[in-house]
Design a protein around this motif. Structure first.
Motif, PDB file in Angstrom:
ATOM      1  N   UNK A  78       0.669  -0.742  -0.348  1.00  0.00           N
ATOM      2  CA  UNK A  78       0.371  -0.172  -0.013  1.00  0.00           C
ATOM      3  C   UNK A  78       1.256   1.326  -0.026  1.00  0.00           C
ATOM      4  N   UNK A  79       1.671   1.944  -1.113  1.00  0.00           N
ATOM      5  CA  UNK A  79       1.548   3.402  -1.156  1.00  0.00           C
ATOM      6  C   UNK A  79       0.708   4.858  -0.365  1.00  0.00           C
ATOM      7  N   UNK A  80       1.806   5.215   0.882  1.00  0.00           N
ATOM      8  CA  UNK A  80       0.807   6.159   1.115  1.00  0.00           C
ATOM      9  C   UNK A  80       1.307   7.885   0.379  1.00  0.00           C
ATOM     10  N   UNK A  81       0.750   8.898   0.445  1.00  0.00           N
ATOM     11  CA  UNK A  81       1.791  10.458   0.364  1.00  0.00           C
ATOM     12  C   UNK A  81       2.124  10.886   1.662  1.00  0.00           C
ATOM     13  N   UNK A  82       2.868  11.414   0.969  1.00  0.00           N
ATOM     14  CA  UNK A  82       3.456  12.484   2.260  1.00  0.00           C
ATOM     15  C   UNK A  82       2.603  13.084   3.476  1.00  0.00           C
ATOM     16  N   UNK A  83       1.407  12.567   3.320  1.00  0.00           N
ATOM     17  CA  UNK A  83       0.437  13.335   4.705  1.00  0.00           C
ATOM     18  C   UNK A  83       0.517  11.412   5.555  1.00  0.00           C
ATOM     19  N   UNK A  84       0.492  10.969   4.871  1.00  0.00           N
ATOM     20  CA  UNK A  84       0.088   9.323   5.438  1.00  0.00           C
ATOM     21  C   UNK A  84      -0.623   9.145   5.243  1.00  0.00           C
ATOM     22  N   UNK A  85      -1.372   9.041   3.582  1.00  0.00           N
ATOM     23  CA  UNK A  85      -2.847   8.814   3.317  1.00  0.00           C
ATOM     24  C   UNK A  85      -2.289   8.014   2.501  1.00  0.00           C
ATOM     25  N   UNK A  86      -3.846   6.542   2.431  1.00  0.00           N
ATOM     26  CA  UNK A  86      -3.329   5.725   1.565  1.00  0.00           C
ATOM     27  C   UNK A  86      -3.005   6.073  -0.236  1.00  0.00           C
ATOM     28  N   UNK A  87      -2.299   5.914  -0.745  1.00  0.00           N
ATOM     29  CA  UNK A  87      -2.126   6.676  -1.964  1.00  0.00           C
ATOM     30  C   UNK A  87      -3.511   5.361  -3.480  1.00  0.00           C
ATOM     31  N   UNK A  88      -1.952   4.615  -3.268  1.00  0.00           N
ATOM     32  CA  UNK A  88      -2.580   3.228  -4.001  1.00  0.00           C
ATOM     33  C   UNK A  88      -2.213   1.790  -4.066  1.00  0.00           C
ATOM     34  N   UNK A  89      -2.557   0.974  -4.118  1.00  0.00           N
ATOM     35  CA  UNK A  89      -2.034  -0.442  -4.024  1.00  0.00           C
ATOM     36  C   UNK A  89      -0.978  -0.854  -5.442  1.00  0.00           C
ATOM     37  N   UNK A  90      -0.030  -1.293  -5.134  1.00  0.00           N
ATOM     38  CA  UNK A  90       0.755  -2.665  -5.864  1.00  0.00           C
ATOM     39  C   UNK A  90       1.320  -3.655  -5.705  1.00  0.00           C
ATOM     40  N   UNK A  91       0.449  -4.336  -6.220  1.00  0.00           N
ATOM     41  CA  UNK A  91       0.741  -6.110  -6.181  1.00  0.00           C
ATOM     42  C   UNK A  91       2.132  -6.393  -7.102  1.00  0.00           C
ATOM     43  N   UNK A  92       2.811  -7.015  -6.736  1.00  0.00           N
ATOM     44  CA  UNK A  92       3.655  -8.001  -7.617  1.00  0.00           C
ATOM     45  C   UNK A  92       3.768  -9.741  -7.621  1.00  0.00           C
ATOM     46  N   UNK A  93       3.538  -9.755  -9.062  1.00  0.00           N
ATOM     47  CA  UNK A  93       3.624 -11.176  -8.794  1.00  0.00           C
ATOM     48  C   UNK A  93       4.813 -11.915  -9.172  1.00  0.00           C
ATOM     49  N   UNK A  94       5.390 -13.047  -8.928  1.00  0.00           N
ATOM     50  CA  UNK A  94       6.416 -13.744  -9.441  1.00  0.00           C
ATOM     51  C   UNK A  94       5.816 -15.239  -9.603  1.00  0.00           C
ATOM     52  N   UNK A  95       6.869 -16.038 -11.098  1.00  0.00           N
ATOM     53  CA  UNK A  95       6.436 -16.884 -11.174  1.00  0.00           C
ATOM     54  C   UNK A  95       7.156 -18.174 -10.320  1.00  0.00           C
ATOM     55  N   UNK A  96       8.337 -17.514  -9.518  1.00  0.00           N
ATOM     56  CA  UNK A  96       8.901 -18.447  -8.321  1.00  0.00           C
ATOM     57  C   UNK A  96       8.369 -17.609  -7.273  1.00  0.00           C
ATOM     58  N   UNK A  97       9.047 -17.910  -6.404  1.00  0.00           N
ATOM     59  CA  UNK A  97       8.623 -17.756  -4.491  1.00  0.00           C
ATOM     60  C   UNK A  97       9.634 -17.039  -4.603  1.00  0.00           C
ATOM     61  N   UNK A  98       9.176 -15.800  -3.296  1.00  0.00           N
ATOM     62  CA  UNK A  98       9.903 -15.322  -2.631  1.00  0.00           C
ATOM     63  C   UNK A  98      10.651 -14.872  -1.885  1.00  0.00           C
ATOM     64  N   UNK A  99      11.908 -15.425  -0.982  1.00  0.00           N
ATOM     65  CA  UNK A  99      11.591 -15.986   0.193  1.00  0.00           C
ATOM     66  C   UNK A  99      11.771 -14.268   0.768  1.00  0.00           C
ATOM     67  N   UNK A 100      12.168 -13.030   0.430  1.00  0.00           N
ATOM     68  CA  UNK A 100      11.868 -12.109   0.574  1.00  0.00           C
ATOM     69  C   UNK A 100      10.373 -11.133   1.095  1.00  0.00           C
TER      70      UNK A 100
END
Length: 157
Positions: A78-100
């Protein structure tokens, strides 16, 4: 022995076999991953819309997404602006599992613990010595005026 002959047509998706061979995922998890992977990068995801195109409910879609996130195939931020308000959601999808991503999910899930549901104790009311006193009522007896009105009414008739 049965052999499968693949017939390729246009509009196909190429997926790494690691997600399909992951024994910790159910077929429904793999199916939703394949559906998400087949969409364009600019595609806006709405669980309600995906539920309309499948036999699963919106809650089921969210449950599967959580499972993909738990196993490192999906990262939701969840991305926030400088005031700490929710701005947008960003999703990442990977074909292989990421330990991180798995570590990030574990860190989030331990900080956002669900409340423990317990049966609340019900308090029994104290009825040993109930208050039996009657409060003083104001008199609403208007009969003394009524008899005079009746006499006057009889005279007029």
């Amino acid at each position: 022995m049965v052999k499968i002959k693949k017939v390729y047509d246009k509009h196909y998706t190429v997926i790494n076999n690691s997600v399909l061979n992951d024994v910790t995922l159910k077929c429904e998890d793999k199916g939703l991953f394949a559906y998400l992977w087949s969409q364009a990068d600019e595609w806006d995801f709405y669980a309600k819309e995906v539920a309309k195109h499948s036999a699963d409910s919106e809650d089921k879609i969210y449950k599967i997404l959580r499972k993909l996130e738990e196993h490192g195939y999906l990262l939701r931020e969840r991305q926030r602006n400088s005031k700490g308000q929710l701005k947008a959601n960003k999703w990442y999808l990977s074909e292989t599992p990421k330990q991180k991503w798995i570590n990030i999910f574990k860190k989030r899930s331990t900080t956002n613990k669900k409340p423990i549901r317990q049966n609340p104790k019900q308090v029994k009311p104290d009825l040993e010595k109930p208050n039996l006193e009657k409060p003083d009522l104001t008199s609403t007896n208007c009969n003394k005026y009524l008899s005079k009105q009746v006499k006057n009414l009889n005279k007029s008739l």
